[in-house]
Design an enzyme around this catalytic site. Structure first.
Site, PDB file in Angstrom:
ATOM      1  N   THR A  71      30.368  48.504  38.708  1.00 36.79           N
ATOM      2  CA  THR A  71      29.957  47.036  38.179  1.00 36.79           C
ATOM      3  C   THR A  71      29.078  46.470  39.203  1.00 36.79           C
ATOM      4  O   THR A  71      29.077  46.525  40.281  1.00 36.79           O
ATOM      5  CB  THR A  71      31.377  46.095  38.314  1.00 36.79           C
ATOM      6  OG1 THR A  71      32.415  47.019  37.654  1.00 36.79           O
ATOM      7  CG2 THR A  71      31.185  44.670  37.626  1.00 36.79           C
ATOM      8  N   HIS A 119      30.162  42.766  44.109  1.00 38.22           N
ATOM      9  CA  HIS A 119      31.447  43.028  43.378  1.00 38.22           C
ATOM     10  C   HIS A 119      32.607  43.600  44.212  1.00 38.22           C
ATOM     11  O   HIS A 119      33.910  42.929  43.690  1.00 38.22           O
ATOM     12  CB  HIS A 119      30.992  44.148  42.161  1.00 38.22           C
ATOM     13  CG  HIS A 119      32.241  44.786  41.429  1.00 38.22           C
ATOM     14  ND1 HIS A 119      32.895  44.041  40.521  1.00 38.22           N
ATOM     15  CD2 HIS A 119      32.783  46.192  41.468  1.00 38.22           C
ATOM     16  CE1 HIS A 119      34.054  45.022  40.121  1.00 38.22           C
ATOM     17  NE2 HIS A 119      33.979  45.842  40.574  1.00 38.22           N
TER      18      HIS A 119
HETATM   19 CA    CA Z   1      33.654  51.142  36.774  1.00 32.89          CA
END
Ligand code: CA
Length: 417
Positions: free
Chosen positions: A351, A135
């Site tokens: 994430t 990410h």
């Molecule tokens: Ca976040």
């Protein structure tokens, strides 16, 4: 270790998240019950307050008649683990203490579909990390420089920021699309309006199970004593607001308008059998961040987008095992300066993206900043999340055909107010 022989006398379908190996904790309400602590087995909720009143679990029932689990968690892991083990015993095939008491069963068991699950903990402080290397690399590649996608600090410390606890909501809620300042690339001045780039963030979060004093630090070795359990987490983000506001202090209004968590806290004990090797960390991290043993977790994570009146579309399949920094390292880092932790505090993973484009945990990455829209089953396209879309995260661990899952983390986006 998973005991494959363990079976419940309550019916549990093989694809149920709530096997006898799970026994998570939550808070429910229904027409008769304002707020009771509960666990789940199969498609049932099990009322822990009623079990305590009947003397089948040893705990002060008042702790279980409560808006939140904080008082229960504050009993300490020795106590809560013993209660969880007792619940497993009561629900195991062959045990008749509860099974043969029809009047009590009628009070204790409710269908999950017929109760409302409430926010399980009062979150005092919420911290969000940024710990998935795929990410962070994707975002760095998109907004900065593909050659230097990771900032110089990224492999040396689990980057994080302090989020806002007031807007954390339990699965099943809806919220209005946020409004705010944005600065479109072709505009000299900022504009104001509803976000045009509302995004999801596929995350999990862990809940602090033991408080510390100001000045105290938690080592990676001891960190698990301070982690009660985990939930699924959608950390909604408005990318256009974020891009304009985040310099130099980081996320603010782009992140604090709504965050969704799943209602069941799956205990660390239930997750232990699904531990897996952590990421190979190179360069070597500083001593206070080093750890031993297998500290990552194999949790399958799926994200679905459901347009109003339409079908669910799976848009991403990721896995918690892609995390570069473990929970134990995050907690050691967070407390290394003496910052104190309180029961109920929540730590977001950041994430969770995997290496394959189908494993990206945000729309920003899945559509590569809107340049590769996703086509849904109904033929419509998405660059980001539309009004009246419902986003669903599901997550579970599975090994030897035995499953421990989180249920769902669901929220619907309404048009801007
Ligand atoms: Ca976040």
């Amino acid at each position: 270790m998973l005991n494959k022989q363990l079976k419940s006398w309550v019916e549990v379908k093989t694809d149920s998240d709530f096997s006898i190996h799970n026994i998570p904790f939550g808070i429910y309400s229904d027409a008769k019950t304002k707020h009771h602590a509960c666990t789940a087995i199969g498609d049932k909720v099990v009322d822990l307050y009623e079990l305590a009143i009947a003397g089948l679990i040893e705990v002060n029932a008042q702790v279980l008649e409560n808006d939140y689990l904080n008082d229960f968690i504050s009993l300490g892991k020795t106590k809560t683990t013993a209660i969880r083990e007792r619940l497993i015993q009561l629900l195991t095939e062959g045990n008749t203490e509860l099974k043969n008491n029809a009047a009590l069963c009628a009070k204790v068991f409710k269908k999950q579909s017929e109760v409302s699950m409430l926010l399980p903990v009062k979150v005092g402080d919420y911290t969000d990390f940024y710990s998935s290397i795929d990410h962070a690399t994707n975002i760095g590649t998109m907004i900065r420089d593909p050659k230097n996608a990771l900032m110089p600090n990224w492999k040396h410390l689990p980057v994080g920021y302090h989020g806002r606890a007031s807007s954390i909501c339990v699965s099943g809620h809806s919220f209005h699309r946020p409004k705010g300042q944005q600065k479109p690339p072709d505009s000299e001045m900022p504009v104001f309006g509803p976000s045009k780039a509302l995004d999801i963030e596929l995350e999990t979060a862990f809940i602090i199970g033991k408080s510390t004093q100001l000045g105290e630090s938690i080592s990676t070795d001891k960190a698990d004593d301070y982690i009660f359990g985990k939930v699924l987490f959608n950390d909604w983000s408005a990318r256009d607001i974020q891009t304009w506001e985040y310099v130099p202090l980081g996320p603010f209004l782009a992140k604090n308008f709504a965050s969704t968590i799943s209602p069941w806290i799956v205990t660390l004990e239930a997750l232990e059998p699904f531990r897996t090797k952590g990421y190979e960390q190179e360069p070597k991290v500083l001593p206070y961040l080093q750890y031993s043993g297998e500290k990552n977790l194999d949790i399958k994570l799926d994200v679905f987008l459901k347009p109003e009146g339409g079908e669910e579309n799976k848009i991403c399949s990721s896995n918690y095992k892609y995390m570069y920094w473990t929970m134990e390292q995050q907690l050691a880092h967070h407390s290394v300066n003496g910052c104190n932790m309180n029961v109920g505090d929540m730590m977001g993973s950041g994430t969770i993206s995997g290496p394959d484009p189908s494993e990206y945990g945000s729309m920003m990455e899945l559509t590569w900043r809107g340049t590769k829209p996703i086509t849904l089953k109904d033929g419509t396209e998405r660059k980001f999340v539309n009004d009246n879309d419902t986003l669903i995260i599901r997550g579970y661990c599975e090994k030897d055909g035995l499953r421990v899952g989180f249920g769902e983390c669901v929220a619907k986006v309404l048009p801007a107010n």
